[in-house]
Motif scaffolding. Structure first.
Motif, mmCIF file in Angstrom:
data_model
loop_
_atom_site.group_PDB
_atom_site.id
_atom_site.type_symbol
_atom_site.label_atom_id
_atom_site.label_comp_id
_atom_site.label_asym_id
_atom_site.label_seq_id
_atom_site.Cartn_x
_atom_site.Cartn_y
_atom_site.Cartn_z
ATOM 1 N N ALA A 198 -47.841 -15.836 -49.389
ATOM 2 C CA ALA A 198 -48.504 -14.410 -49.644
ATOM 3 C C ALA A 198 -49.393 -14.051 -50.827
ATOM 4 O O ALA A 198 -50.272 -12.822 -50.211
ATOM 5 C CB ALA A 198 -46.908 -13.897 -50.359
ATOM 6 N N THR A 199 -49.699 -14.564 -51.061
ATOM 7 C CA THR A 199 -50.913 -15.124 -52.227
ATOM 8 C C THR A 199 -51.730 -16.379 -52.033
ATOM 9 O O THR A 199 -51.071 -16.884 -52.175
ATOM 10 C CB THR A 199 -50.582 -14.053 -53.709
ATOM 11 O OG1 THR A 199 -49.733 -14.946 -54.066
ATOM 12 C CG2 THR A 199 -50.223 -12.587 -53.308
ATOM 13 N N PRO A 200 -53.424 -15.672 -52.436
ATOM 14 C CA PRO A 200 -53.599 -17.829 -52.921
ATOM 15 C C PRO A 200 -52.894 -18.446 -54.316
ATOM 16 O O PRO A 200 -53.004 -18.992 -53.906
ATOM 17 C CB PRO A 200 -54.820 -16.927 -53.287
ATOM 18 C CG PRO A 200 -55.215 -15.129 -52.143
ATOM 19 C CD PRO A 200 -53.947 -15.588 -52.091
ATOM 20 N N HIS A 201 -52.921 -17.512 -54.707
ATOM 21 C CA HIS A 201 -51.926 -17.728 -56.634
ATOM 22 C C HIS A 201 -50.172 -18.607 -55.981
ATOM 23 O O HIS A 201 -50.112 -19.663 -56.904
ATOM 24 C CB HIS A 201 -51.585 -16.896 -57.154
ATOM 25 C CG HIS A 201 -51.793 -17.491 -58.433
ATOM 26 N ND1 HIS A 201 -51.951 -18.437 -59.244
ATOM 27 C CD2 HIS A 201 -50.583 -17.441 -59.238
ATOM 28 C CE1 HIS A 201 -51.449 -18.318 -60.437
ATOM 29 N NE2 HIS A 201 -50.785 -17.826 -60.756
ATOM 30 N N ALA A 202 -49.729 -17.552 -54.535
ATOM 31 C CA ALA A 202 -48.366 -19.312 -54.253
ATOM 32 C C ALA A 202 -48.784 -19.688 -53.813
ATOM 33 O O ALA A 202 -48.389 -20.900 -53.697
ATOM 34 C CB ALA A 202 -47.716 -17.738 -52.967
ATOM 35 N N ARG A 208 -48.569 -27.047 -57.248
ATOM 36 C CA ARG A 208 -49.248 -27.746 -58.404
ATOM 37 C C ARG A 208 -47.993 -27.864 -59.004
ATOM 38 O O ARG A 208 -47.683 -28.558 -59.822
ATOM 39 C CB ARG A 208 -49.320 -26.434 -59.322
ATOM 40 C CG ARG A 208 -51.068 -26.960 -59.261
ATOM 41 C CD ARG A 208 -51.251 -25.783 -59.698
ATOM 42 N NE ARG A 208 -51.791 -25.942 -61.568
ATOM 43 C CZ ARG A 208 -52.933 -27.328 -61.577
ATOM 44 N NH1 ARG A 208 -53.626 -27.283 -60.625
ATOM 45 N NH2 ARG A 208 -53.314 -27.263 -63.000
ATOM 46 N N LYS A 209 -46.586 -27.490 -58.899
ATOM 47 C CA LYS A 209 -45.150 -27.519 -59.460
ATOM 48 C C LYS A 209 -44.323 -28.275 -58.482
ATOM 49 O O LYS A 209 -43.870 -27.639 -57.356
ATOM 50 C CB LYS A 209 -44.463 -26.104 -59.948
ATOM 51 C CG LYS A 209 -45.240 -25.003 -60.563
ATOM 52 C CD LYS A 209 -44.396 -24.016 -60.996
ATOM 53 C CE LYS A 209 -45.551 -22.890 -61.837
ATOM 54 N NZ LYS A 209 -45.425 -23.283 -63.429
ATOM 55 N N GLU A 210 -43.872 -29.257 -59.320
ATOM 56 C CA GLU A 210 -42.465 -30.223 -58.568
ATOM 57 C C GLU A 210 -41.556 -29.658 -57.790
ATOM 58 O O GLU A 210 -41.521 -29.251 -56.497
ATOM 59 C CB GLU A 210 -42.229 -31.234 -59.549
ATOM 60 C CG GLU A 210 -43.264 -32.343 -59.614
ATOM 61 C CD GLU A 210 -42.340 -33.703 -60.730
ATOM 62 O OE1 GLU A 210 -41.614 -33.065 -60.055
ATOM 63 O OE2 GLU A 210 -42.922 -33.985 -60.817
ATOM 64 N N GLU A 211 -40.355 -28.145 -58.249
ATOM 65 C CA GLU A 211 -39.702 -27.741 -57.747
ATOM 66 C C GLU A 211 -40.444 -26.177 -57.440
ATOM 67 O O GLU A 211 -40.260 -24.961 -58.305
ATOM 68 C CB GLU A 211 -38.567 -27.935 -58.298
ATOM 69 C CG GLU A 211 -38.073 -29.753 -58.774
ATOM 70 C CD GLU A 211 -36.161 -29.055 -59.396
ATOM 71 O OE1 GLU A 211 -35.752 -28.538 -59.880
ATOM 72 O OE2 GLU A 211 -36.427 -30.629 -59.547
ATOM 73 N N ALA A 212 -40.706 -26.153 -56.106
ATOM 74 C CA ALA A 212 -41.416 -24.968 -56.135
ATOM 75 C C ALA A 212 -40.766 -24.471 -54.659
ATOM 76 O O ALA A 212 -40.957 -25.277 -53.626
ATOM 77 C CB ALA A 212 -43.044 -24.640 -56.334
ATOM 78 N N TYR A 213 -41.052 -22.892 -54.935
ATOM 79 C CA TYR A 213 -40.344 -22.210 -52.978
ATOM 80 C C TYR A 213 -41.553 -22.213 -52.520
ATOM 81 O O TYR A 213 -42.170 -20.791 -53.282
ATOM 82 C CB TYR A 213 -39.492 -21.446 -53.713
ATOM 83 C CG TYR A 213 -38.793 -20.628 -52.945
ATOM 84 C CD1 TYR A 213 -37.927 -21.288 -51.356
ATOM 85 C CD2 TYR A 213 -39.096 -18.792 -52.797
ATOM 86 C CE1 TYR A 213 -37.842 -20.122 -50.154
ATOM 87 C CE2 TYR A 213 -38.047 -18.396 -51.973
ATOM 88 C CZ TYR A 213 -37.785 -18.091 -50.312
ATOM 89 O OH TYR A 213 -37.935 -18.212 -49.228
ATOM 90 N N PRO A 214 -41.741 -21.874 -51.705
ATOM 91 C CA PRO A 214 -43.376 -21.289 -50.939
ATOM 92 C C PRO A 214 -43.194 -19.797 -50.716
ATOM 93 O O PRO A 214 -44.388 -18.990 -50.940
ATOM 94 C CB PRO A 214 -42.697 -21.385 -49.497
ATOM 95 C CG PRO A 214 -41.305 -22.473 -48.853
ATOM 96 C CD PRO A 214 -41.451 -23.200 -50.543
ATOM 97 N N GLY A 215 -41.799 -19.261 -50.761
ATOM 98 C CA GLY A 215 -41.842 -17.486 -51.090
ATOM 99 C C GLY A 215 -41.805 -17.159 -52.265
ATOM 100 O O GLY A 215 -42.343 -15.774 -51.963
ATOM 101 N N PHE A 216 -41.811 -18.138 -52.842
ATOM 102 C CA PHE A 216 -42.111 -17.051 -54.894
ATOM 103 C C PHE A 216 -43.662 -16.530 -54.535
ATOM 104 O O PHE A 216 -44.376 -17.530 -54.417
ATOM 105 C CB PHE A 216 -41.832 -18.353 -56.038
ATOM 106 C CG PHE A 216 -41.960 -17.999 -56.978
ATOM 107 C CD1 PHE A 216 -40.860 -16.757 -57.038
ATOM 108 C CD2 PHE A 216 -43.550 -18.483 -58.000
ATOM 109 C CE1 PHE A 216 -41.719 -15.846 -58.831
ATOM 110 C CE2 PHE A 216 -43.292 -17.819 -58.994
ATOM 111 C CZ PHE A 216 -42.406 -17.011 -59.387
#
Length: 370
Positions: A198-202, A208-216
């Motif tokens: 959705a965004t470059p920061h997303a 960078r985070k181990e447990e992350a959701y790509p849509g967050f």
């Protein structure tokens, strides 16, 4: 259209490239490769590739790209193959090292346009992923990461040819695993295309985070913007800065070395220069000022250290990678105030890791031979 070679007869390929001849006699584990040495396997992979209906349906340039990757996929088994004490044959790290070699060969010896070269390089780098993606701690992140630099459709075809170009008892299992890879890519919207964050920061935070959701979608809260330059000596980084960031302050390792009278080959002196550069960067970061960090930054590890420093201060980080053809690189280097020996440049080419999209909030490529 770029092609590695017009004559794809194996005998002609063998005559043309010393690194193909280097594959001869390199052993493989008979459990997984009963067909013979690396050269035999590579020839069989190329033959298998030609039989795949999906390969024949590709456009001409895609076929040439995939064929080159298949020829190069095991090129560094020559340097990584080890016969273990129990008699097993392993080649750990051959894909990563093979990617570096592919980049060097396609920059120095058989020049390819930047985008096509990097496509080949990343197919070599990730050619084993379709077999092992499902076993990764986070399979989704593994395929989403790969799709940013490699076409997953082509990866799948390369893996199928790799499986068919060997004699082993578990071939059906290998093909089943490749099918799971295909399904995984389709499930996560990265089959034949990069995942659309959705965004470059997303994107940045997802990796960078181990447990992350790509849509967050994380909240964007930034202090300054930092541009990290990346490129070989003589690539034109100073010119790029003058053109795009004329009014920005610049932290330049070359300038700091000159001020400290430190040679580029002086490891201790360079350590002091880097610390001085980091302190200058911190002063800008604390003040929330935009600035450019100007250095070669050709390895992912070195860039990662600088990115970590910047994001500690909530900076928005952009990497600008600059490249020119090798002949032009040598000419521009010769015109520099601090000329880098050609042999040293060649060694840097061997280590060059082109920045990947997930390394920063933005990664931009300025390649003269694109």
């Amino acid at each position: 259209m770029w092609t590695l070679t017009d004559n794809k007869d194996w005998a002609a390929v063998r005559r043309s490239f010393s690194w193909v001849r280097d594959m001869e006699g390199v052993p493989q584990d008979p459990v997984h490769h009963a067909e013979g040495d690396v050269a035999v396997h590579t020839r069989l992979v190329l033959e298998a590739l030609e039989t795949l209906p999906e390969y024949r349906l590709l456009g001409a340039q895609e076929r040439e790209t995939l064929w080159a990757a298949a020829l190069l996929h095991d090129v560094e088994k020559r340097s990584t193959t080890v016969i273990e004490p129990d008699g097993r044959v392993t080649a750990q790290g051959h894909a990563r090292k093979g990617a570096l070699t592919a980049r060097s060969l396609l920059y120095l010896d058989q020049p390819a346009p930047f985008a096509l070269r990097e496509a080949v390089v990343n197919l070599v780098r990730y050619h084993g992923l379709p077999l092992w993606a499902i076993d990764k701690p986070d399979p989704a992140k593994a395929v989403i990461g790969a799709c940013l630099v490699a076409d997953t459709r082509l990866l799948s075809l390369l893996a199928r040819a790799d499986a068919l170009g060997r004699q082993c008892a578990d071939r059906e299992d290998l093909l089943y695993r490749i099918g799971l890879f295909d399904a995984l890519c389709q499930e996560h919207d990265c089959w034949g295309r990069p995942y659309a964050f959705a965004t470059p920061h997303a994107r940045f935070q997802y990796f960078r985070k181990e447990e992350a959701y790509p849509g967050f979608v994380p909240f964007d809260e930034f202090g300054s913007t930092v541009v990290l330059m990346s490129g070989l000596p003589g690539a034109g980084k100073d010119t790029h800065i003058a053109r795009h960031y004329r009014d920005w302050p610049v932290v330049s390792l070359d300038d700091i070395r000159r001020a400290m009278k430190v040679s580029p080959t002086d490891k201790t002196g360079n350590g002091h220069a880097i610390q001085a550069a980091k302190e200058a960067a911190r002063s800008y970061l604390r003040a929330g000022r935009n600035f450019v960090w100007n250095a070669t930054n050709i390895t992912r590890n070195l860039r990662g250290q600088l990115v970590d420093l910047c994001v500690t201060y909530k900076a928005y980080v952009r990497i600008d990678y600059v490249e020119v053809p090798y002949v032009e690189l040598l000419a521009q280097n010769a015109g520099r105030e601090a000329v880098v020996p050609a042999a040293a440049i060649d060694r840097l080419v061997q280590r060059l890791e082109v920045p990947a999209p997930e390394e920063a909030h933005e990664v931009h490529y300025f390649a003269r031979n694109a």
